[in-house]
Structure formats: structure tokens, C-alpha cells
Design a protein around this motif. Structure first.
Motif, short mmCIF file in Angstrom:
data_model
loop_
_atom_site.label_atom_id
_atom_site.label_comp_id
_atom_site.label_asym_id
_atom_site.label_seq_id
_atom_site.Cartn_x
_atom_site.Cartn_y
_atom_site.Cartn_z
N ASN A 53 57.54 107.31 10.97
CA ASN A 53 57.89 107.45 12.38
C ASN A 53 56.68 107.22 13.28
OD1 ASN A 53 60.81 108.50 12.19
ND2 ASN A 53 59.70 109.89 10.84
N GLN A 54 55.75 106.38 12.82
CA GLN A 54 54.53 106.16 13.59
C GLN A 54 54.81 105.47 14.92
OE1 GLN A 54 51.52 103.96 11.50
NE2 GLN A 54 50.12 103.90 13.24
N SER A 64 40.44 109.02 17.73
CA SER A 64 39.50 110.14 17.58
C SER A 64 38.56 109.93 16.41
CB SER A 64 40.29 111.45 17.42
OG SER A 64 39.41 112.53 17.20
N ILE A 65 39.12 109.53 15.27
CA ILE A 65 38.28 109.35 14.09
C ILE A 65 37.37 108.15 14.23
CG2 ILE A 65 39.97 107.99 12.83
CD1 ILE A 65 37.63 110.66 11.34
N GLU A 66 37.87 107.10 14.89
CA GLU A 66 37.05 105.90 15.08
C GLU A 66 35.91 106.14 16.06
OE1 GLU A 66 39.79 102.89 16.23
OE2 GLU A 66 40.46 102.46 14.18
N SER A 67 36.12 107.03 17.05
CA SER A 67 35.08 107.32 18.04
C SER A 67 33.89 108.04 17.42
CB SER A 67 35.65 108.18 19.18
OG SER A 67 36.01 109.46 18.71
N LEU A 68 34.09 108.65 16.29
CA LEU A 68 33.00 109.39 15.64
C LEU A 68 31.94 108.45 15.06
CD1 LEU A 68 35.03 112.15 13.74
CD2 LEU A 68 33.83 112.34 15.94
N VAL A 69 32.32 107.20 14.80
CA VAL A 69 31.36 106.27 14.20
C VAL A 69 30.96 105.17 15.17
CG1 VAL A 69 32.15 106.70 11.87
CG2 VAL A 69 33.27 104.92 13.21
N ASN A 70 31.46 105.22 16.39
CA ASN A 70 31.11 104.20 17.39
C ASN A 70 30.09 104.74 18.38
OD1 ASN A 70 32.84 102.32 16.27
ND2 ASN A 70 34.58 103.00 17.49
N LEU A 110 50.39 107.98 16.22
CA LEU A 110 49.13 108.32 15.54
C LEU A 110 47.92 107.74 16.26
CD1 LEU A 110 50.19 107.78 11.80
CD2 LEU A 110 50.24 109.89 13.15
N LYS A 111 48.11 107.22 17.47
CA LYS A 111 47.03 106.56 18.19
C LYS A 111 45.89 107.52 18.50
CE LYS A 111 46.09 103.66 22.25
NZ LYS A 111 44.88 104.41 22.68
N VAL A 112 46.21 108.73 18.97
CA VAL A 112 45.18 109.70 19.34
C VAL A 112 44.33 110.03 18.13
CG1 VAL A 112 44.73 112.03 20.18
CG2 VAL A 112 46.53 110.65 21.24
N GLU A 113 44.99 110.25 16.99
CA GLU A 113 44.25 110.58 15.77
C GLU A 113 43.34 109.43 15.34
OE1 GLU A 113 45.10 111.67 11.06
OE2 GLU A 113 46.73 111.73 12.53
N GLN A 114 43.88 108.19 15.40
CA GLN A 114 43.09 107.03 14.99
C GLN A 114 41.91 106.82 15.94
OE1 GLN A 114 45.36 103.46 14.32
NE2 GLN A 114 43.55 102.14 14.32
#
Length: 275
Positions: free
Chosen positions: A103-104, A269-275, A263-267
Motif C-alpha cells: 500500500n505504498q 529521512s534516511i537519505e538525509s542522514l548521508v547527504n 513511505l516518502k517521509v521515511e525514505q
């Protein structure tokens, strides 16, 4: 009432003639099989034509409701298709069901109420806003492919950055080979766009289909963007100079579908940690 009587008296001879004519025709039809059959066949044909015309007029005025219903149905079918693709992925790769992945994506239909295609920076206005679940950054498609993404939202309306915008870039790939590229409009023909960053080692052919890569949290993978129309590469160039014919004719845009990635917020969020 006096005028009615004066009218009847003035045209009494003509009205009497019409009455007698109608009476004669009725007697002929009632007492002759051939004339009776011809009369009823003709009357049925006329009645059928009148009913068909009436039905056509009624259908025309109901087109708006019909189109809205079709848009809702298409949105549901797209959601079911995305769920099916995720289910097949689970079966082939993950070997387990994941309700969040199934249900993404949600698909929300909307009507285009304003659109431009002749400027360098083109925008689209639709009749859905925050009260319908629309948010900035949501992907926008139609039955043929990519349209753009949501820029601004009010309660009842949203403005979309069209793919026909000088600053709009769509992460894409060649469907046949999987090689990544980027699609960007060059500001000229509203039916074509440029393909950027396509490496020279790719075995490119005219007619190759370009689809969304899915390498961001906006567009799902596999949404049509266009087909390769022409390409060339110089001896010292690293990338092709290629043009595509866009899948969507934005000059004829009527209904669109907005894609909500749950799932956009989760994705992001996790991507911002390495950018």
C-alpha cells in the motif's frame, strides 16, 4: 380567452380542413392493411430517431459525471496494479508479504482547470487541494505517462510544475537495458525533451522506451516518460545527445492522477542522514 375565440373563428375553415384531413388519414390507416403497416413502421422509425437524439443530448450533459467516475475507477485500477507488482516482487525476491509496501502508493484523480505549454516555465492547475490529501512534492501522471509534480497547494486547488518546465528533471532509465538517465525539457517543442547523462557505452536504438527509474521518493518505477526519437554522439563525448518524444501530449491534458507515496517521509529521512 376572447383572443383564442377570435383566432379559432378567423381560421375556422383552415382548422376544419385540417381536422377532416386527419380524420380521413385515420380512416385510411384503420381500414387498409398496407397503409396501416407503413404508418406504424414510419412512426416507429421517427420515434426511435427522436429517442436516440434525446439520449444523445442526455449523454452529452452527463459526460462530466462519467469522466469523473472513469477517473476514479482508473485511480483504483492503478493502485491495484501497483499492489500486484509489489506482490510479485515479494514472491520473487523477499518471499514474504509486506502490507506497507503493498500500500505504498495511492492514486488520486483530479481535473485540470488551467494549463500552459507555450512558455519556458509551464504550470498546471487542478481542482484538488489539501482537503483531498494533496501535498507538495507529489508525482503527477496521466494514462500515458509523466506529467509533473505538485509545487503549491491550497485547500481546494494545486499548482503543478509541468514536465514542460525549464527546471524540471525526471530521473529515468532505458526500459530495455536499465541504464540510468535524466529527462529535461529544452524549452522548444512541447512534444519532445532531451535525455541527459546517457553513457556512450549504452547500445541505444531509436524507439527505446524511457521510463521513470524509481530512484527517488516521487515517481514509482516504470512510469512511461517517452521514446527515443533521435540520438548522436561525438568521438570525445561521454554522453549521448538524445531526444525523446514525450509519452504525454500535455496540450490535450484533461484528467491527471496524483501519486501519494506513503513511505516518502521515511525514505527522505534516511537519505538525509548521508547527504
Amino acid at each position: 380567452m376572447q383572443r383564442l375565440f377570435l383566432f379559432l373563428y378567423k381560421y375556422r375553415a383552415f382548422l376544419t380542413f385540417l381536422f377532416l384531413e386527419a380524420l380521413c388519414i385515420w380512416f385510411i390507416v384503420q381500414n387498409n392493411n398496407y397503409q396501416s403497416a407503413k404508418y406504424f413502421n414510419s412512426s416507429n422509425r421517427i420515434s426511435a430517431n427522436l429517442l436516440a437524439t434525446s439520449r444523445g443530448i442526455s449523454d452529452y450533459f452527463n459526460l462530466k459525471e462519467v469522466n469523473t467516475d472513469l477517473a476514479e475507477e482508473n485511480a483504483n485500477l492503478r493502485r491495484q496494479l501497483e499492489q500486484l507488482e509489489q506482490s510479485l516482487y515479494n514472491i520473487n525476491v523477499r518471499q514474504r508479504q509486506d502490507d506497507e509496501l503493498l500500500n505504498q502508493y495511492e492514486f488520486i484523480p483530479a481535473k485540470v482547470i488551467k494549463n500552459s505549454t507555450r512558455k519556458f516555465e509551464n504550470y498546471i492547475t487542478i481542482n484538488k487541494g489539501t482537503k483531498h490529501g494533496i501535498e507538495p512534492g507529489m508525482a503527477v501522471i496521466n494514462n500515458n505517462g509523466v506529467v509533473g509534480k505538485v509545487k503549491e497547494v491550497s485547500r481546494n486547488f494545486s499548482v503543478i510544475i509541468s514536465i514542460l518546465h525549464g527546471n524540471s528533471m525526471v530521473s529515468s532509465k532505458i526500459k530495455r537495458t536499465g541504464d540510468l538517465c535524466t529527462v529535461k525539457w529544452d524549452g522548444e517543442d512541447y512534444l519532445t525533451a532531451n535525455v541527459l547523462y546517457l553513457p556512450r557505452h549504452v547500445n541505444l536504438t531509436a524507439g527505446d522506451t524511457i521510463v521513470t527509474s524509481g530512484y527517488n521518493a516521487i515517481f514509482p518505477e516504470g512510469i512511461p516518460v517517452g521514446t527515443i526519437e533521435s540520438f548522436e554522439i561525438s568521438e570525445d563525448a561521454l554522453f549521448y545527445d538524445a531526444d525523446i518524444k514525450l509519452s504525454t501530449d500535455l496540450n490535450r491534458l484533461s484528467y491527471v492522477y496524483l501519486i501519494k507515496n506513503n513511505l516518502k517521509v521515511e525514505q527522505d529521512s534516511i537519505e538525509s542522514l548521508v547527504n
